[in-house]
Design an enzyme around this catalytic site. Structure first.
Site, PDB file in Angstrom:
ATOM      1  N   LEU A  75       0.824  -1.200   0.000  1.00  0.00           N
ATOM      2  CA  LEU A  75       0.000   0.000   0.000  1.00  0.00           C
ATOM      3  C   LEU A  75       0.864   1.259   0.000  1.00  0.00           C
ATOM      4  O   LEU A  75       0.607   2.207  -0.749  1.00  0.00           O
ATOM      5  CB  LEU A  75      -0.926  -0.003   1.217  1.00  0.00           C
ATOM      6  CG  LEU A  75      -2.140  -0.932   1.139  1.00  0.00           C
ATOM      7  CD1 LEU A  75      -2.770  -1.108   2.519  1.00  0.00           C
ATOM      8  CD2 LEU A  75      -3.173  -0.393   0.148  1.00  0.00           C
ATOM      9  N   GLY A  78       2.572   1.666  -3.422  1.00  0.00           N
ATOM     10  CA  GLY A  78       1.642   2.115  -4.445  1.00  0.00           C
ATOM     11  C   GLY A  78       1.121   3.519  -4.213  1.00  0.00           C
ATOM     12  O   GLY A  78       0.903   4.275  -5.159  1.00  0.00           O
ATOM     13  N   GLU A  79       0.919   3.891  -2.958  1.00  0.00           N
ATOM     14  CA  GLU A  79       0.350   5.195  -2.645  1.00  0.00           C
ATOM     15  C   GLU A  79       1.372   6.323  -2.746  1.00  0.00           C
ATOM     16  O   GLU A  79       1.054   7.403  -3.244  1.00  0.00           O
ATOM     17  CB  GLU A  79      -0.243   5.178  -1.229  1.00  0.00           C
ATOM     18  CG  GLU A  79      -1.563   4.438  -1.116  1.00  0.00           C
ATOM     19  CD  GLU A  79      -2.711   5.216  -1.741  1.00  0.00           C
ATOM     20  OE1 GLU A  79      -2.523   6.386  -2.113  1.00  0.00           O
ATOM     21  OE2 GLU A  79      -3.807   4.641  -1.876  1.00  0.00           O
ATOM     22  N   SER A  80       2.579   6.102  -2.240  1.00  0.00           N
ATOM     23  CA  SER A  80       3.537   7.216  -2.153  1.00  0.00           C
ATOM     24  C   SER A  80       4.948   6.863  -2.581  1.00  0.00           C
ATOM     25  O   SER A  80       5.817   7.738  -2.581  1.00  0.00           O
ATOM     26  CB  SER A  80       3.589   7.719  -0.705  1.00  0.00           C
ATOM     27  OG  SER A  80       4.210   6.744   0.133  1.00  0.00           O
ATOM     28  N   TYR A 168      -7.748  -0.142  -8.736  1.00  0.00           N
ATOM     29  CA  TYR A 168      -6.879   0.109  -7.591  1.00  0.00           C
ATOM     30  C   TYR A 168      -6.474  -1.210  -6.920  1.00  0.00           C
ATOM     31  O   TYR A 168      -5.317  -1.377  -6.511  1.00  0.00           O
ATOM     32  CB  TYR A 168      -7.568   1.022  -6.581  1.00  0.00           C
ATOM     33  CG  TYR A 168      -6.675   1.378  -5.421  1.00  0.00           C
ATOM     34  CD1 TYR A 168      -5.694   2.355  -5.550  1.00  0.00           C
ATOM     35  CD2 TYR A 168      -6.784   0.712  -4.206  1.00  0.00           C
ATOM     36  CE1 TYR A 168      -4.848   2.665  -4.496  1.00  0.00           C
ATOM     37  CE2 TYR A 168      -5.945   1.017  -3.140  1.00  0.00           C
ATOM     38  CZ  TYR A 168      -4.987   1.993  -3.295  1.00  0.00           C
ATOM     39  OH  TYR A 168      -4.140   2.288  -2.248  1.00  0.00           O
TER      40      TYR A 168
END
Length: 258
Positions: A75, A78-80, A168
């Site tokens: 997570l 993928g997010e940051s 997502y």
């Protein structure tokens, strides 16, 4: 090996079929659900020898929330891409991209400064995905999709997710595969360097581009990341100066001016 021009022409030919689709998963929702179930039955562990930023934050939050550490890493990647200062146009902040102020305050975080502390942010993300997992009765496909898409937009009994939500789930599964592969091979989870190759405005274009280019790069790995401005950056990862030079040589042979 095809030139960059032929690759881009090939991508352009794909666009009419994908017109109007901002985000589309690369596999069926049934297959995504099956892959997440398979992962939950045997998530494996990240060995202590593997290096990545904020190790204690992830390991502690995973244990406290009773979640696989690799899920939190996927997570965050993928997010940051492990950037604690990341901020999206929707006011999502930090490693786990927690919305400020709504989601953050629901999780008991009272200030933006507090939210930007790496361990606080990781813990918030862990607690939030734990809430989603409980809401969807252990269905990680739905839980991951709702982490980004919002639980209010995905009823617990939904049989099919909106295309953006399914995308997502697919996107985080891609990053999870990377985390697990690196763990199995014994290398650091974070590459020593990354080189921007090209920018796209749609994820399916970035994914198709990688599928065409990757076979000609051997052990060098391309990946794509969603950025704060909504664009999708294709990057080449490398672990040494020699790998970087090899990658540059191959990319230039395809027509890139890097």
């Amino acid at each position: 090996m095809r030139t960059l021009i032929s690759v881009l022409l090939g991508l352009m030919l794909m666009l009419p079929a994908a017109a109007g689709l901002a985000r589309k998963a690369s596999m069926s929702q049934h297959e995504l659900d099956r892959r997440w179930q398979q992962y939950m039955s045997n998530p494996g562990q990240i060995k202590d020898a593997h290096g990545f930023p904020y190790r204690k934050c992830f390991s502690r939050s995973a244990a406290k929330s009773q979640l696989p550490e690799s899920l939190l890493l996927a997570l965050a990647r993928g997010e940051s891409n492990f950037d604690p200062q990341a901020r999206s146009s929707a006011n999502a902040y930090g490693l786990m991209q927690i919305l400020w102020p709504s989601t953050a305050k629901d999780l008991g975080i009272d200030s933006l400064q507090q939210l930007l502390e790496p361990c606080v942010n990781v813990d918030a993300g862990a607690r939030y995905i734990r809430q989603m997992l409980d809401r969807y009765q252990g269905n990680l496909h739905k839980a991951v999709a709702a982490y980004n898409y919002g639980p209010g937009r995905i009823p617990p009994g939904a049989e099919k997710l909106p295309s953006g939500a399914a995308w997502y789930s697919d996107y985080i599964l891609r990053h999870l595969d990377y985390v697990r592969q690196r763990a199995e091979r014994g290398g650091n989870l974070v590459a020593k360097g990354q080189l921007l190759v090209i920018v796209f405005d749609r994820p399916y274009r970035a994914s198709a581009f990688i599928d065409r280019i990757q076979p000609g790069l051997g052990d060098l790995r391309l990946d794509y990341f969603r950025r704060a401005d909504g664009s999708f950056h294709v990057i080449m990862q490398y672990d040494s100066t020699r790998q970087r030079q090899t990658g540059l040589k191959k990319l230039r042979a395809l027509g890139f001016q890097i």
